[in-house]
Design a protein around this motif. Structure first.
Motif: not given
Length: 492
Positions: A224-227, A216-221
């Motif tokens: 990317a990590t999960i994908e 919720n605070v760094a959705p881009t990171v």
């Protein structure tokens, strides 16, 4: 942390014994006290010591489990009312940094030996402890914290905003090292018995945990990590089954001690503290409302229930010297969690991983599965782990997947029973379930359980220059600045 304590932790961690003079080194060498310790031994020490102390009554049951609503004290209630013991706070800080330094020495030695399996395992365990520490205190000494041997005895603080990305990077590097499958982790692998693949699964599952924590605070990171992980299961294996759970199993040898028996058993039976705790009302009430048969494993019938048909949870942190109605009025912790000297300490399990994937999918990310499938699998794994038939639970009105992400949060919170560190973190991140502060708290003006853990006195006394700005952000020790990943509004 005090300057003396940083020096002490370094000395304990590396276990070096220096002779008085170089000239007489042979005379002064004690063959029974080696000048270095194998890195596998340091890994074993760190796993066992962390499990023994951060997961016992002082490190887990009294406070994180209480803050999360899972367990409450029914007498000697101080900790459930946020009346902390300074010595306990000091100890928790010391245990974390003692393990962190020991693991850093193990990492360095394994690297020198080109043992990528051992190096990777130690990096995973170290990242795991860092995660627990920053989620407990928020901003802590990090970049300079383990450098006492190079003269850094008053380390600067690092913000959680910096620590989390750094740990994700460390875990990614550890996964790469473990994938090489080079070298033996050795007898020090108390988690997986020298199985590098299971360490790799723990590594990537921990990456998932940390990514969803900051989603919720760094959705881009986070995305990317999960994908990256779910997009290549071969390169990034995760825990998918309870047989791969990162659980520390205790030998329970002999009559049992803190070194051999599971810590909750040690506290509640060997330590004669069984009558201090009961299962929390928030958990019991939800299990009853949902007709959740895990209650039969999580809790016992109250001692005063002659019919053996009632479950009753204790209010968390009530007023008075004992819980209302007396201590015999409440359900105690179930046998699986507290009555087995050969029991388990749950670092990270398969059910949690599935709920992480379910949340990622619900956010529209590529989780390698759908939210419904992962949600239902998480429930199945939790029931199976507890030896309970899931029956028609997943199709009941309160449980069936309907697209509401809060259902993921609640089932995850239930499944995290005995993992107070994570349950507390998740309740701070999601506000599910919605928990009130302790009624008996001496601190007024707050509408939630603690946001954070108090800093130790040694930091304010002996590392004041570095700690003061961060200590000042706390209010009444426990509130004030929220965790970086805690985006709730209107909480205080």
């Amino acid at each position: 942390m005090s300057k003396l304590k940083y020096i002490s932790i370094f000395l304990v961690a590396v276990l070096l014994f220096y002779s008085c003079t170089k000239k007489f080194d042979k005379i002064n060498t004690d063959p029974n006290n080696p000048s270095s310790v194998p890195p596998s031994n340091l890994l074993a020490f760190s796993i066992q010591d962390f499990g023994a102390h951060l997961w016992d009554s002082w490190g887990d049951i009294d406070e994180p489990e209480s803050y999360s609503g899972h367990i409450g004290k029914i007498q000697y209630i101080d900790e459930s009312r946020y009346q902390f013991r300074p010595g306990t706070v000091e100890n928790m800080w010391t245990y974390c940094y003692r393990e962190l330094k020991s693991l850093q020495v193990a990492i360095n030695q394994a690297k020198d030996q080109n043992n990528t399996n051992l190096q990777g395992a130690a990096m995973v365990m170290q990242a795991y402890i860092w995660q627990i520490a920053t989620d407990r205190w928020r901003d802590i000494p990090y970049t300079e914290a383990l450098a006492a041997d190079s003269g850094k005895i008053a380390p600067a603080y690092t913000t959680q905003e910096t620590i989390y990305p750094a740990l994700l990077s460390q875990l990614k590097d550890a996964n790469t090292l473990l994938a090489q499958n080079n070298g033996s982790i050795g007898d020090g692998d108390l988690l997986f018995g020298n199985d590098a693949t299971k360490w790799q699964k723990f590594c990537n599952s921990l990456r998932l945990r940390m990514a969803i924590r900051i989603s919720n605070v760094a959705p881009t990171v986070a995305k990317a990590t999960i994908e990256e992980i779910t997009g290549n299961a071969t390169a990034n294996p995760i825990i998918t089954d309870n047989t791969d759970n990162a659980y520390l199993m205790w030998p329970g040898a002999g009559t049992g001690t803190i070194l051999t028996s599971e810590p909750w058993y040690t506290a509640l039976f060997l330590g004669s503290r069984a009558d201090n705790y009961a299962v929390g009302a928030p958990l019991i009430n939800i299990l009853l409302q949902y007709n959740d048969n895990r209650i039969t494993v999580f809790a016992t019938h109250p001692p005063n229930d002659a019919t053996n048909s009632i479950y009753r949870g204790t209010p968390i942190g009530p007023t008075g010297s004992v819980a209302p109605g007396g201590i015999n009025n409440y359900s105690r912790i179930g046998e699986r969690f507290s009555g087995d000297p050969t029991g388990f300490t749950p670092f990270l399990g398969a059910a949690e991983v599935q709920f992480i994937l379910a949340e990622a999918a619900a956010k529209g990310w590529n989780a390698g599965t759908t939210a419904a499938v992962a949600y239902n699998k998480g429930i199945d794994l939790s029931f199976a782990e507890n030896g309970v038939d899931v029956g028609n639970y997943k199709t009941t009105a309160n449980v069936v997947w309907n697209g509401d992400i809060k259902r993921i949060y609640l089932q995850k919170w239930i499944a995290l029973y005995k993992n107070g560190h994570e349950a507390w973190a998740e309740s701070r991140r999601t506000d599910v379930p919605l928990l009130p502060p302790a009624a008996g708290s001496p601190y007024t003006g707050h509408n939630r359980p603690p946001f954070r853990y108090p800093y130790p006195d040694s930091e304010t006394r002996l590392n004041e220059k570095n700690s003061a700005p961060y200590v000042a952000k706390a209010k009444d020790n426990y509130w004030g600045q929220q965790m970086w990943w805690d985006t709730r509004t209107g909480v205080q």
